[in-house]
Write a protein that holds these residues in place. Structure first.
Motif, PDB file in Angstrom:
ATOM      1  N   LYS A  68      24.709 -28.747  51.711  1.00  0.00           N
ATOM      2  CA  LYS A  68      26.086 -28.867  52.203  1.00  0.00           C
ATOM      3  C   LYS A  68      26.438 -27.673  53.094  1.00  0.00           C
ATOM      4  O   LYS A  68      27.050 -27.827  54.159  1.00  0.00           O
ATOM      5  CB  LYS A  68      27.034 -28.931  50.999  1.00  0.00           C
ATOM      6  N   SER A  69      26.044 -26.463  52.644  1.00  0.00           N
ATOM      7  CA  SER A  69      26.307 -25.255  53.438  1.00  0.00           C
ATOM      8  C   SER A  69      25.522 -25.270  54.740  1.00  0.00           C
ATOM      9  O   SER A  69      26.038 -24.886  55.792  1.00  0.00           O
ATOM     10  CB  SER A  69      25.929 -24.000  52.637  1.00  0.00           C
ATOM     11  N   LEU A  70      24.259 -25.709  54.667  1.00  0.00           N
ATOM     12  CA  LEU A  70      23.422 -25.739  55.873  1.00  0.00           C
ATOM     13  C   LEU A  70      23.952 -26.733  56.908  1.00  0.00           C
ATOM     14  O   LEU A  70      23.870 -26.486  58.115  1.00  0.00           O
ATOM     15  CB  LEU A  70      21.977 -26.095  55.503  1.00  0.00           C
ATOM     16  N   LYS A  71      24.542 -27.833  56.447  1.00  0.00           N
ATOM     17  CA  LYS A  71      25.104 -28.818  57.377  1.00  0.00           C
ATOM     18  C   LYS A  71      26.214 -28.196  58.228  1.00  0.00           C
ATOM     19  O   LYS A  71      26.368 -28.513  59.410  1.00  0.00           O
ATOM     20  CB  LYS A  71      25.642 -30.018  56.596  1.00  0.00           C
ATOM     21  N   GLU A  72      26.981 -27.296  57.620  1.00  0.00           N
ATOM     22  CA  GLU A  72      28.083 -26.645  58.337  1.00  0.00           C
ATOM     23  C   GLU A  72      27.580 -25.590  59.321  1.00  0.00           C
ATOM     24  O   GLU A  72      28.262 -25.270  60.296  1.00  0.00           O
ATOM     25  CB  GLU A  72      29.037 -25.987  57.330  1.00  0.00           C
ATOM     26  N   GLN A  73      26.388 -25.027  59.054  1.00  0.00           N
ATOM     27  CA  GLN A  73      25.908 -23.897  59.854  1.00  0.00           C
ATOM     28  C   GLN A  73      24.966 -24.295  60.987  1.00  0.00           C
ATOM     29  O   GLN A  73      24.938 -23.651  62.023  1.00  0.00           O
ATOM     30  CB  GLN A  73      25.191 -22.876  58.944  1.00  0.00           C
ATOM     31  N   ILE A  74      24.176 -25.350  60.785  1.00  0.00           N
ATOM     32  CA  ILE A  74      23.190 -25.740  61.814  1.00  0.00           C
ATOM     33  C   ILE A  74      23.897 -26.562  62.897  1.00  0.00           C
ATOM     34  O   ILE A  74      24.576 -27.553  62.585  1.00  0.00           O
ATOM     35  CB  ILE A  74      22.028 -26.535  61.188  1.00  0.00           C
ATOM     36  N   PRO A  75      23.787 -26.152  64.148  1.00  0.00           N
ATOM     37  CA  PRO A  75      24.491 -26.866  65.223  1.00  0.00           C
ATOM     38  C   PRO A  75      23.949 -28.279  65.433  1.00  0.00           C
ATOM     39  O   PRO A  75      22.783 -28.568  65.155  1.00  0.00           O
ATOM     40  CB  PRO A  75      24.230 -25.992  66.458  1.00  0.00           C
ATOM     41  N   ARG A  76      24.803 -29.182  65.919  1.00  0.00           N
ATOM     42  CA  ARG A  76      24.384 -30.565  66.190  1.00  0.00           C
ATOM     43  C   ARG A  76      23.391 -30.603  67.343  1.00  0.00           C
ATOM     44  O   ARG A  76      23.465 -29.807  68.282  1.00  0.00           O
ATOM     45  CB  ARG A  76      25.611 -31.419  66.520  1.00  0.00           C
ATOM     46  N   GLN A  77      22.471 -31.573  67.264  1.00  0.00           N
ATOM     47  CA  GLN A  77      21.441 -31.748  68.282  1.00  0.00           C
ATOM     48  C   GLN A  77      21.685 -33.080  69.026  1.00  0.00           C
ATOM     49  O   GLN A  77      22.614 -33.824  68.705  1.00  0.00           O
ATOM     50  CB  GLN A  77      20.055 -31.767  67.631  1.00  0.00           C
ATOM     51  N   MET A  78      20.826 -33.373  69.981  1.00  0.00           N
ATOM     52  CA  MET A  78      20.900 -34.652  70.682  1.00  0.00           C
ATOM     53  C   MET A  78      20.314 -35.787  69.846  1.00  0.00           C
ATOM     54  O   MET A  78      20.312 -36.943  70.248  1.00  0.00           O
ATOM     55  CB  MET A  78      20.148 -34.571  72.021  1.00  0.00           C
ATOM     56  N   TYR A  79      19.788 -35.438  68.662  1.00  0.00           N
ATOM     57  CA  TYR A  79      19.223 -36.431  67.755  1.00  0.00           C
ATOM     58  C   TYR A  79      19.695 -36.121  66.347  1.00  0.00           C
ATOM     59  O   TYR A  79      20.159 -35.016  66.054  1.00  0.00           O
ATOM     60  CB  TYR A  79      17.691 -36.425  67.821  1.00  0.00           C
ATOM     61  N   GLU A  80      19.574 -37.064  65.468  1.00  0.00           N
ATOM     62  CA  GLU A  80      20.013 -36.918  64.078  1.00  0.00           C
ATOM     63  C   GLU A  80      19.111 -35.931  63.324  1.00  0.00           C
ATOM     64  O   GLU A  80      17.889 -35.975  63.470  1.00  0.00           O
ATOM     65  CB  GLU A  80      19.952 -38.293  63.403  1.00  0.00           C
ATOM     66  N   VAL A  81      19.712 -35.042  62.525  1.00  0.00           N
ATOM     67  CA  VAL A  81      18.945 -34.064  61.741  1.00  0.00           C
ATOM     68  C   VAL A  81      19.205 -34.311  60.263  1.00  0.00           C
ATOM     69  O   VAL A  81      20.356 -34.274  59.803  1.00  0.00           O
ATOM     70  CB  VAL A  81      19.333 -32.609  62.111  1.00  0.00           C
ATOM     71  N   ALA A  82      18.126 -34.557  59.518  1.00  0.00           N
ATOM     72  CA  ALA A  82      18.232 -34.773  58.068  1.00  0.00           C
ATOM     73  C   ALA A  82      17.911 -33.463  57.356  1.00  0.00           C
ATOM     74  O   ALA A  82      16.866 -32.858  57.593  1.00  0.00           O
ATOM     75  CB  ALA A  82      17.263 -35.863  57.631  1.00  0.00           C
ATOM     76  N   ILE A  83      18.836 -33.030  56.492  1.00  0.00           N
ATOM     77  CA  ILE A  83      18.626 -31.815  55.680  1.00  0.00           C
ATOM     78  C   ILE A  83      18.440 -32.278  54.243  1.00  0.00           C
ATOM     79  O   ILE A  83      19.318 -32.932  53.675  1.00  0.00           O
ATOM     80  CB  ILE A  83      19.828 -30.856  55.765  1.00  0.00           C
ATOM     81  N   GLN A  84      17.300 -31.931  53.657  1.00  0.00           N
ATOM     82  CA  GLN A  84      16.996 -32.363  52.293  1.00  0.00           C
ATOM     83  C   GLN A  84      16.621 -31.171  51.411  1.00  0.00           C
ATOM     84  O   GLN A  84      15.995 -30.214  51.880  1.00  0.00           O
ATOM     85  CB  GLN A  84      15.823 -33.356  52.299  1.00  0.00           C
ATOM     86  N   ALA A  85      17.025 -31.241  50.152  1.00  0.00           N
ATOM     87  CA  ALA A  85      16.587 -30.277  49.142  1.00  0.00           C
ATOM     88  C   ALA A  85      15.640 -31.018  48.209  1.00  0.00           C
ATOM     89  O   ALA A  85      15.959 -32.124  47.748  1.00  0.00           O
ATOM     90  CB  ALA A  85      17.777 -29.727  48.379  1.00  0.00           C
ATOM     91  N   ALA A  86      14.469 -30.426  47.950  1.00  0.00           N
ATOM     92  CA  ALA A  86      13.462 -31.129  47.155  1.00  0.00           C
ATOM     93  C   ALA A  86      12.794 -30.194  46.161  1.00  0.00           C
ATOM     94  O   ALA A  86      12.631 -28.993  46.418  1.00  0.00           O
ATOM     95  CB  ALA A  86      12.404 -31.741  48.077  1.00  0.00           C
ATOM     96  N   VAL A  87      12.420 -30.779  45.014  1.00  0.00           N
ATOM     97  CA  VAL A  87      11.587 -30.077  44.027  1.00  0.00           C
ATOM     98  C   VAL A  87      10.272 -30.834  43.985  1.00  0.00           C
ATOM     99  O   VAL A  87      10.220 -31.980  43.537  1.00  0.00           O
ATOM    100  CB  VAL A  87      12.250 -30.059  42.641  1.00  0.00           C
ATOM    101  N   GLY A  88       9.224 -30.206  44.522  1.00  0.00           N
ATOM    102  CA  GLY A  88       7.960 -30.906  44.669  1.00  0.00           C
ATOM    103  C   GLY A  88       8.123 -32.031  45.678  1.00  0.00           C
ATOM    104  O   GLY A  88       8.599 -31.826  46.794  1.00  0.00           O
ATOM    105  N   SER A  89       7.807 -33.262  45.283  1.00  0.00           N
ATOM    106  CA  SER A  89       7.939 -34.405  46.188  1.00  0.00           C
ATOM    107  C   SER A  89       9.237 -35.172  45.951  1.00  0.00           C
ATOM    108  O   SER A  89       9.522 -36.162  46.628  1.00  0.00           O
ATOM    109  CB  SER A  89       6.748 -35.357  46.002  1.00  0.00           C
ATOM    110  N   LYS A  90      10.055 -34.710  45.001  1.00  0.00           N
ATOM    111  CA  LYS A  90      11.300 -35.405  44.658  1.00  0.00           C
ATOM    112  C   LYS A  90      12.482 -34.799  45.411  1.00  0.00           C
ATOM    113  O   LYS A  90      12.791 -33.617  45.244  1.00  0.00           O
ATOM    114  CB  LYS A  90      11.531 -35.323  43.150  1.00  0.00           C
ATOM    115  N   VAL A  91      13.131 -35.619  46.241  1.00  0.00           N
ATOM    116  CA  VAL A  91      14.319 -35.162  46.972  1.00  0.00           C
ATOM    117  C   VAL A  91      15.524 -35.258  46.038  1.00  0.00           C
ATOM    118  O   VAL A  91      15.786 -36.323  45.457  1.00  0.00           O
ATOM    119  CB  VAL A  91      14.558 -36.012  48.243  1.00  0.00           C
TER     120      VAL A  91
END
Length: 600
Positions: free
Chosen positions: A516-539
């Motif tokens: 949630k914090s990273l979504k506010e800080q990373i600027p928008r791009q010309m394409y969609e950016v997915a930010i995920q938090a994962a433990v091992g292979s589990k998002v």
């Protein structure tokens, strides 16, 4: 100067209780500097120390004092830091003293670092003179402070000196108390030379300058000396004292404190706590040294521009010449490129080093979130220490992890007990002591995981208690915990610099808040950016930054729908290709977002 006319003492206190102001007044009163030469915090050499109003590096000064009876004395005074990160500076300064001035703010009373520094002084069996400062302020309550000194510190309050360092009140009484209560140093001039090396720093023109306390014998210019721990040999080129200007002397006798220049080229050739002795007539036993200074907090430092890597490497090498407590080693991050993993004594120390690198060496830096050292136990019986969560992937057959624990001491007004208990419970704290210092002030002691307090615990504590609470901590040991590695992925790519080691019970909340914090800080791009938090292979958490959209249909006025659809499909293909080759720039604020997550 005869030995019974020498007095060696340090000034210790909680941060911002007036140590440096008292040191200024003592220098002025004894004629160390004239009034026209004086400035505030005269012993603080760095701009950062003046701006922040704190002492970072302990400073020594030699003063001549004549009392009312016409007797002359020499004071060797050391002004020490007050912040918990620089406790090692205080401990080694105390080894060169026979007594201390314990400064307590008359408006705030006993604080956490006051007790920590007092315990250090007692471990060295030093005589303690309590000094109650800032008595000129309307909110000053010296009687209450005297009660605290007797009840909490077990110190006779009758000996306390009431002063206002800013107004110059009580300075004469402080100097008389130093003469009357602090014992002169002991040591035989005729015994083999034995000196304690208690500080050293690098001078670009003269090499390493060493501060020594001569315990026995006489140290002379031209003498051939040997460092007992390292076995290095040197010839003494210059001796002297700071008044605070450098004043050369031909010799330093038993009991005296001064500096030594001996053509020492590298700071690594000296070891703090080492014993210096004569090469031809060495002493039989070395002095008991210090513990090795171990970094407690680790962070990655990366140059924002890749061509500044060499500049950063040279800057760290030069900085370490003046601050031996900084450690660094080269590391590579897939997200940030080449940089260095650096070890610091604490968060303030990390902030100071980063600021110095930026100011003094003009390096633009990107700093990763700070972390601590973990012990990794493997199934085949190995114990591996890691200071970077990204290294956890390299270790196979992990049995369990251990994290460092500290004993934290909090002193605060009674009304904030509930707030403090809630904060420490959220940080997996275990209360071991609660004691009322008086009717309105309480002392709380907790055992806390170090990684829970290293990020923002101090800031949260201060803000939730309106700045009244004080905090100090001591490392206890490593303990087994149920820890997991939390990874952050941007468009499916792991950003190793944002990886964290988190307790299993808190990982979901921490991951959710982080993305949630990273979504506010990373600027928008010309394409969609997915930010995920994962433990091992589990998002476990996801946020999506919507793409910036150009209206490609703006030029179409009417016409067939197939023409519009063709333009939209072309735009879609372009965005897909851009996503494959595009790179998301991660700003410094994104790394700071890790510090602001409230994992519960």
């Amino acid at each position: 100067m005869k030995q019974n006319q020498l007095r060696n003492f340090s000034i210790i206190a909680h941060i911002d209780h007036g140590k440096s102001t008292l040191a200024d007044k003592l220098i002025l009163s004894t004629g160390g500097l004239q009034k026209r030469e004086m400035k505030d915090q005269v012993l603080d050499n760095m701009d950062l120390e003046r701006e922040r109003g704190i002492t970072i590096k302990a400073q020594t000064v030699c003063l001549n004092y004549r009392n009312a009876l016409g007797e002359e004395y020499t004071f060797n005074m050391i002004d020490t830091p007050g912040h918990v990160d620089f406790t090692y500076e205080v401990s080694r300064s105390l080894a060169a003293c026979e007594g201390v001035l314990l400064v307590v703010d008359a408006t705030q009373g006993i604080q956490a670092q006051t007790l920590a520094n007092l315990n250090l002084a007692m471990q060295h069996n030093l005589h303690i003179i309590p000094v109650i400062n800032k008595i000129d302020l309307p909110s000053a309550d010296p009687d209450n402070v005297k009660e605290q000194l007797e009840d909490i510190c077990q110190i006779e309050a009758d000996d306390a000196v009431l002063v206002s360092a800013k107004e110059g009140i009580g300075i004469q009484e402080v100097m008389d108390a130093v003469v009357a209560h602090i014992p002169p140093p002991s040591g035989d001039y005729d015994k083999p030379l034995k000196c304690l090396l208690f500080d050293a720093w690098y001078d670009s023109y003269r090499g390493v300058i060493v501060l020594v306390k001569v315990k026995e014998g006489v140290l002379k210019v031209g003498a051939e000396i040997v460092m007992m721990a390292t076995g290095n040999h040197f010839e003494v080129e210059e001796l002297g004292v700071f008044t605070p200007a450098q004043h050369q002397k031909k010799e330093l006798r038993a009991g005296e404190v001064g500096y030594m220049v001996a053509n020492i080229k590298e700071l690594d050739q000296t070891k703090i706590g080492d014993t210096v002795t004569d090469f031809r007539q060495p002493t039989k036993e070395a002095l008991s040294g210090y513990k090795e200074v171990k970094p407690m907090v680790f962070s990655g430092l990366y140059p924002i521009s890749g061509d500044q890597y060499e500049l950063l490497r040279d800057a760290l090498k030069k900085l370490r010449l003046n601050d031996a407590s900084v450690s660094y080693e080269a590391e590579t991050s897939t997200a940030l490129g080449f940089g260095f993993r650096c070890g610091f004594l604490g968060l303030l120390h990390m902030e100071i080093v980063r600021e110095r690198l930026t100011r003094e060496y003009n390096v633009d830096l990107l700093t990763t979130a700070p972390t601590v050292v973990y012990n990794i136990f493997t199934t085949d019986g190995q114990v591996i220490q890691i200071d970077n969560p990204a290294k956890l992937n390299e270790i196979k057959n992990i049995d369990h992890l251990e994290e460092p624990y500290v004993q934290g001491t909090i002193i605060a007004p009674e009304e904030y007990i509930g707030t403090i208990m809630a904060l420490t419970r959220d940080r997996r704290g275990n209360q071991i002591k609660m004691e009322y210092l008086n009717t309105s002030t309480v002392l709380l002691q907790y055992e806390l995981p170090f990684n829970e307090i290293v990020l923002d615990f101090y800031d949260k504590l201060k803000s939730s208690t309106k700045g009244f609470a004080s905090f100090d901590y001591d490392f206890i040991d490593f303990r087994t915990s149920d820890l997991v590695k939390l990874d952050v992925l941007l468009n499916g790519e792991v950003v190793d610099a944002l990886s964290m080691i988190v307790h299993k019970d808190k990982v979901y909340y921490q991951g959710r808040d982080l993305v949630k914090s990273l979504k506010e800080q990373i600027p928008r791009q010309m394409y969609e950016v997915a930010i995920q938090a994962a433990v091992g292979s589990k998002v476990i958490a996801r946020q999506t930054i919507k793409a910036l959209r150009k209206n490609v249909l703006a030029k179409c006025y009417g016409g067939d729908i197939t023409r519009k659809r063709k333009l939209l499909e072309k735009q879609k293909e372009g965005k897909k290709k851009m996503k494959q080759i595009g790179k998301v720039e991660i700003p410094q604020e994104a790394f700071l977002a890790v510090l602001r997550t409230d994992g519960k």
